[in-house]
Design a protein around this motif. Structure first.
Motif, mmCIF file in Angstrom:
data_model
loop_
_atom_site.group_PDB
_atom_site.id
_atom_site.type_symbol
_atom_site.label_atom_id
_atom_site.label_comp_id
_atom_site.label_asym_id
_atom_site.label_seq_id
_atom_site.Cartn_x
_atom_site.Cartn_y
_atom_site.Cartn_z
ATOM 1 N N ARG A 176 0.806 -1.227 0.000
ATOM 2 C CA ARG A 176 0.000 0.000 0.000
ATOM 3 C C ARG A 176 0.835 1.270 0.000
ATOM 4 N N ARG A 177 2.138 1.131 0.236
ATOM 5 C CA ARG A 177 3.004 2.301 0.362
ATOM 6 C C ARG A 177 3.394 2.814 -1.025
ATOM 7 N N PRO A 178 3.133 4.079 -1.344
ATOM 8 C CA PRO A 178 3.475 4.603 -2.674
ATOM 9 C C PRO A 178 4.979 4.510 -2.944
ATOM 10 N N VAL A 179 5.317 4.068 -4.135
ATOM 11 C CA VAL A 179 6.716 4.007 -4.565
ATOM 12 C C VAL A 179 7.126 5.411 -5.003
ATOM 13 N N PRO A 180 8.235 5.953 -4.501
ATOM 14 C CA PRO A 180 8.590 7.359 -4.783
ATOM 15 C C PRO A 180 8.650 7.708 -6.267
#
Length: 452
Positions: free
Chosen positions: A267-271
């Motif tokens: 769920r963590r956005p990839v930079p």
């Protein structure tokens, strides 16, 4: 909000709303499921095939197109949980067919669309290829639009590679691994639209339909996905099945399947992943949608004549799934989202900053030809009135206030669709690219048709 689904009028209200929206958008059949706090409301309307008389039921499977990618990503992450893969490990040791790119590509790149690949070849071109042959022939430097890890460009190729990786690690076909490792533990009866990649499930599968709103014409269409592309779009499931996948991201998740820590990573956005016009960010197999108060994940899927959607709010525990068997389902989804928001279910927008922007003047130097692999984007016009042709489909470009971002108007249906943006070279200031529906295309010299 917590007790919203417990109210006795809610199922009747949602059924009436979904039926009305289906009529307004000429959607043949649809399923809607909303789950929250162990309460579930499931609605079905319409027919499996236009004029066929077979009603959509809770078990009807819909070709979900690219929502399949969320399943493939989850399957790959279960292998990470077992210690068979590492998210940031170069993949060449597992997939020598990647050649020199095997030293640079990682699972994170594949699942977040930051591998740099073009979208992929036409399905007819790879209809008889094996996954290994597909990768050997198409997943090389010649089909990069960006260096791996440098930015976002939506691509089926990354998921073909991810599916092949699953095969190498498990010793099973992608279909077998998907069925045994993920679908059955979730209680989902496996069903696939590519007849050569899986056994018939016996489930009724909804037929896709193309709709011309201007002419009032509805026509059934056949699914055209090639077998090697199955990990990118071959699943057929119900809205209830989409909710089952969504539960892996609502604490406590699904015991024994996906560890909570890995679910958080997904769920963590990839930079590097900026999916302009599609969402507000991109994780591992899921788009990220934000508004002032909430952050949802999900995915949209458009197979041949179907439009399907999944949204999950991991914090407050909402899961919303919609399946439709008609190309105009995108319009139904947008109106439904607004109605659900009014009812207390705050689904964020589609990530398109131009969805409601008034038309403005596009820059004259946007005219030209742009390429993403074998796909060609041709912008023509003058005096602020421009059209975009994408592989035979023609759209009107509706620029926003800055002129570089835009939405699209589909000529055949009159639908306003999420668009994208033109990109300028930071040094020269010249327009050198176009990003449409998350796909980046690079500008190339225009060659008149007679001299091609």
């Amino acid at each position: 909000m917590i007790e919203l689904l417990n109210r006795p009028h809610v199922p009747t209200f949602l059924n009436a709303q979904l039926a009305a929206l289906a009529r307004d958008h000429q959607v043949c059949g649809a399923q809607l499921v909303i789950q929250h706090d162990h309460e579930t409301v499931a609605i079905e309307v319409g027919e499996i095939e236009h004029g066929g008389g077979r009603p959509v039921t809770r078990d009807t499977a819909f070709p979900i197109g690219s929502v399949t990618k969320s399943f493939t990503a989850t399957l790959a992450m279960t292998l990470v949980a077992d210690g068979d893969l590492e998210i940031d490990e170069p993949l060449g040791g597992h997939l020598p067919e990647l050649g020199e790119l095997g030293h640079r590509l990682t699972l994170r790149h594949l699942l977040s669309h930051t591998a740099g690949f073009a979208c992929g070849p036409d399905s007819t071109e790879v209809a008889t290829s094996s996954p290994r042959r597909y990768i050997t022939d198409h997943c090389g430097r010649q089909n990069l639009v960006l260096p791996p890890g440098a930015g976002f460009s939506y691509s089926n190729m990354g998921y073909v590679i991810a599916g092949r990786l699953v095969e190498v690690i498990t010793g099973m076909s992608w279909t077998e691994a998907m069925s045994s490792i993920l679908l059955r533990p979730l209680g989902i009866a496996p069903s696939f639209i590519c007849p050569t990649v899986g056994r018939p499930s016996g489930r009724p599968i909804a037929t896709g339909h193309s709709v011309n709103l201007a002419l009032g014409r509805t026509q059934p269409v056949q699914q055209s996905l090639a077998p090697p592309e199955a990990p990118a779009g071959a699943l057929a499931v119900s809205a209830m099945d989409l909710v089952a996948l969504g539960r892996t991201h609502v604490p406590p998740g699904v015991p024994g399947l996906l560890p909570p820590g890995l679910a958080v990573q997904m769920r963590r956005p990839v930079p590097a992943a900026n999916p302009f016009g599609l969402a507000d960010g991109w994780g591992l197999g899921f788009a990220v949608f934000r508004d002032d108060a909430t952050e949802w994940i999900g995915h949209d899927g458009n197979a041949d004549g179907t439009s399907c959607y999944l949204r999950v709010d991991p914090v407050d525990g909402w899961i919303v799934a919609l399946t439709t068997n008609t190309s105009t389902g995108i319009g139904l989804w947008r109106e439904l989202g607004a109605q659900l928001a009014d009812a207390g279910i705050p689904i964020p927008g589609d990530g398109s900053p131009t969805a409601a922007a008034p038309p403005a003047m596009a820059p004259p130097d946007c005219v030209g030809v742009y390429a993403n692999g074998d796909s060609e984007f041709v912008v023509t016009g003058s005096d602020g009135c421009f059209s975009l042709a994408v592989d035979g489909s023609d759209f009107m470009v509706l620029a926003s206030a800055d002129g570089l971002t835009f939405s699209l108007m589909e000529h055949s249906s009159g639908q306003r669709l999420p668009g994208g943006r033109f990109q300028r070279d930071p040094v020269t200031g010249e327009i050198n690219g176009i990003q449409v529906n998350g796909r980046l295309a690079r500008r190339r010299p225009y060659v008149p048709a007679m001299s091609r």
